[in-house]
Design a protein around this motif. Sequence first.
Motif, mmCIF file in Angstrom:
data_model
loop_
_atom_site.group_PDB
_atom_site.id
_atom_site.type_symbol
_atom_site.label_atom_id
_atom_site.label_comp_id
_atom_site.label_asym_id
_atom_site.label_seq_id
_atom_site.Cartn_x
_atom_site.Cartn_y
_atom_site.Cartn_z
ATOM 1 N N LYS A 143 0.850 -1.201 0.000
ATOM 2 C CA LYS A 143 0.000 0.000 0.000
ATOM 3 C C LYS A 143 0.883 1.247 0.000
ATOM 4 C CE LYS A 143 -4.058 -2.197 1.398
ATOM 5 N NZ LYS A 143 -5.041 -2.299 0.370
ATOM 6 N N THR A 144 1.851 1.225 -0.891
ATOM 7 C CA THR A 144 2.908 2.235 -0.914
ATOM 8 C C THR A 144 2.375 3.645 -1.108
ATOM 9 O OG1 THR A 144 4.363 0.570 -1.834
ATOM 10 C CG2 THR A 144 5.100 2.858 -2.000
ATOM 11 N N ARG A 145 1.419 3.812 -1.978
ATOM 12 C CA ARG A 145 0.910 5.161 -2.250
ATOM 13 C C ARG A 145 0.279 5.765 -0.995
ATOM 14 N NH1 ARG A 145 0.249 5.877 -8.166
ATOM 15 N NH2 ARG A 145 0.995 3.954 -9.107
ATOM 16 N N ILE A 146 -0.514 4.981 -0.298
ATOM 17 C CA ILE A 146 -1.140 5.457 0.938
ATOM 18 C C ILE A 146 -0.072 5.688 2.002
ATOM 19 C CG2 ILE A 146 -2.694 4.806 2.831
ATOM 20 C CD1 ILE A 146 -4.320 3.256 0.653
ATOM 21 N N ALA A 147 0.848 4.727 2.144
ATOM 22 C CA ALA A 147 1.921 4.864 3.133
ATOM 23 C C ALA A 147 2.740 6.122 2.867
ATOM 24 C CB ALA A 147 2.816 3.625 3.118
ATOM 25 N N ALA A 148 3.027 6.390 1.607
ATOM 26 C CA ALA A 148 3.822 7.571 1.260
ATOM 27 C C ALA A 148 3.093 8.861 1.627
ATOM 28 C CB ALA A 148 4.163 7.543 -0.235
ATOM 29 N N ILE A 149 1.801 8.900 1.397
ATOM 30 C CA ILE A 149 1.030 10.098 1.748
ATOM 31 C C ILE A 149 0.999 10.286 3.262
ATOM 32 C CG2 ILE A 149 -1.298 11.093 1.760
ATOM 33 C CD1 ILE A 149 -1.619 9.885 -1.099
ATOM 34 N N VAL A 150 0.772 9.202 3.999
ATOM 35 C CA VAL A 150 0.750 9.298 5.470
ATOM 36 C C VAL A 150 2.111 9.772 5.981
ATOM 37 C CG1 VAL A 150 0.597 7.938 7.605
ATOM 38 C CG2 VAL A 150 -1.087 7.608 5.775
ATOM 39 N N LEU A 151 3.191 9.179 5.463
ATOM 40 C CA LEU A 151 4.533 9.584 5.896
ATOM 41 C C LEU A 151 4.822 11.031 5.518
ATOM 42 C CD1 LEU A 151 6.522 6.333 5.024
ATOM 43 C CD2 LEU A 151 6.058 7.229 7.321
ATOM 44 N N ALA A 152 4.383 11.459 4.342
ATOM 45 C CA ALA A 152 4.613 12.852 3.925
ATOM 46 C C ALA A 152 3.871 13.826 4.849
ATOM 47 C CB ALA A 152 4.176 13.049 2.472
ATOM 48 N N LEU B 48 5.925 12.029 -1.913
ATOM 49 C CA LEU B 48 4.816 12.310 -2.818
ATOM 50 C C LEU B 48 5.077 11.773 -4.222
ATOM 51 C CD1 LEU B 48 3.762 15.871 -1.630
ATOM 52 C CD2 LEU B 48 2.673 13.666 -1.126
ATOM 53 N N ALA B 49 6.341 11.708 -4.625
ATOM 54 C CA ALA B 49 6.665 11.079 -5.909
ATOM 55 C C ALA B 49 6.306 9.596 -5.874
ATOM 56 C CB ALA B 49 8.143 11.280 -6.245
ATOM 57 N N PHE B 50 6.564 8.927 -4.746
ATOM 58 C CA PHE B 50 6.154 7.522 -4.615
ATOM 59 C C PHE B 50 4.636 7.408 -4.608
ATOM 60 C CE2 PHE B 50 10.519 6.696 -3.357
ATOM 61 C CZ PHE B 50 10.733 5.453 -3.938
ATOM 62 N N ALA B 51 3.949 8.379 -4.009
ATOM 63 C CA ALA B 51 2.487 8.367 -4.036
ATOM 64 C C ALA B 51 1.984 8.497 -5.472
ATOM 65 C CB ALA B 51 1.933 9.496 -3.167
ATOM 66 N N ALA B 52 2.677 9.269 -6.274
ATOM 67 C CA ALA B 52 2.265 9.472 -7.663
ATOM 68 C C ALA B 52 2.601 8.286 -8.564
ATOM 69 C CB ALA B 52 2.921 10.744 -8.217
ATOM 70 N N PHE B 53 3.791 7.709 -8.389
ATOM 71 C CA PHE B 53 4.285 6.723 -9.345
ATOM 72 C C PHE B 53 4.314 5.293 -8.820
ATOM 73 C CE2 PHE B 53 6.251 10.800 -10.560
ATOM 74 C CZ PHE B 53 5.634 10.940 -11.792
ATOM 75 N N GLY B 54 4.100 5.089 -7.533
ATOM 76 C CA GLY B 54 4.066 3.750 -6.969
ATOM 77 C C GLY B 54 5.430 3.239 -6.556
#
Length: 148
Positions: free
Chosen positions: A85-94, A133-139
């Motif tokens: 769930k990388t996109r969600i995790a990245a947003i939470v971490l950001a 946020l780049a990971f949220a965008a691109f996975g």
Amino acid sequence: MSTSTTTATTFAVPATASTAQDTLALIGRVLIALLFVPAGFGKLTGFAGVVGYIGSVGLPLPQLGAVIAIVVELGVGLMFLVGYKTRIAAIVLALFTVAASIFFHNYWALPADKAMVNQLMFFKNIAVAGGLLAFAAFGAGRFSIDKR
């Protein structure tokens, strides 16, 4: 050869580019996770000190704040590391990183002798949030549980 055929041939992506991108995404996740996972583990083992530090900056419910920090840094950090769930995790971490920067690296409210280091930490964290946020965008890439 027609123009459309030439254009398609000119911009063809070699198969190795995908592997290179996936490898770079994996390395990026590992490097970013190095900021969060050890910090979360440190907060878990030094809980009382973390509660005291959170309380020292005037935030309410410092024990709850410490628990949230541990869950985000350790739990969500591990999710990000393995690519679950990388996109969600990245947003939470950001979001966590930006919030922590505002409360704990508020260089604009500090005396000059402490402002410079905190300004550096603040903008380092803002840059990390940008990478997240780049990971949220691109996975997470192919080398992840998400397999994107």
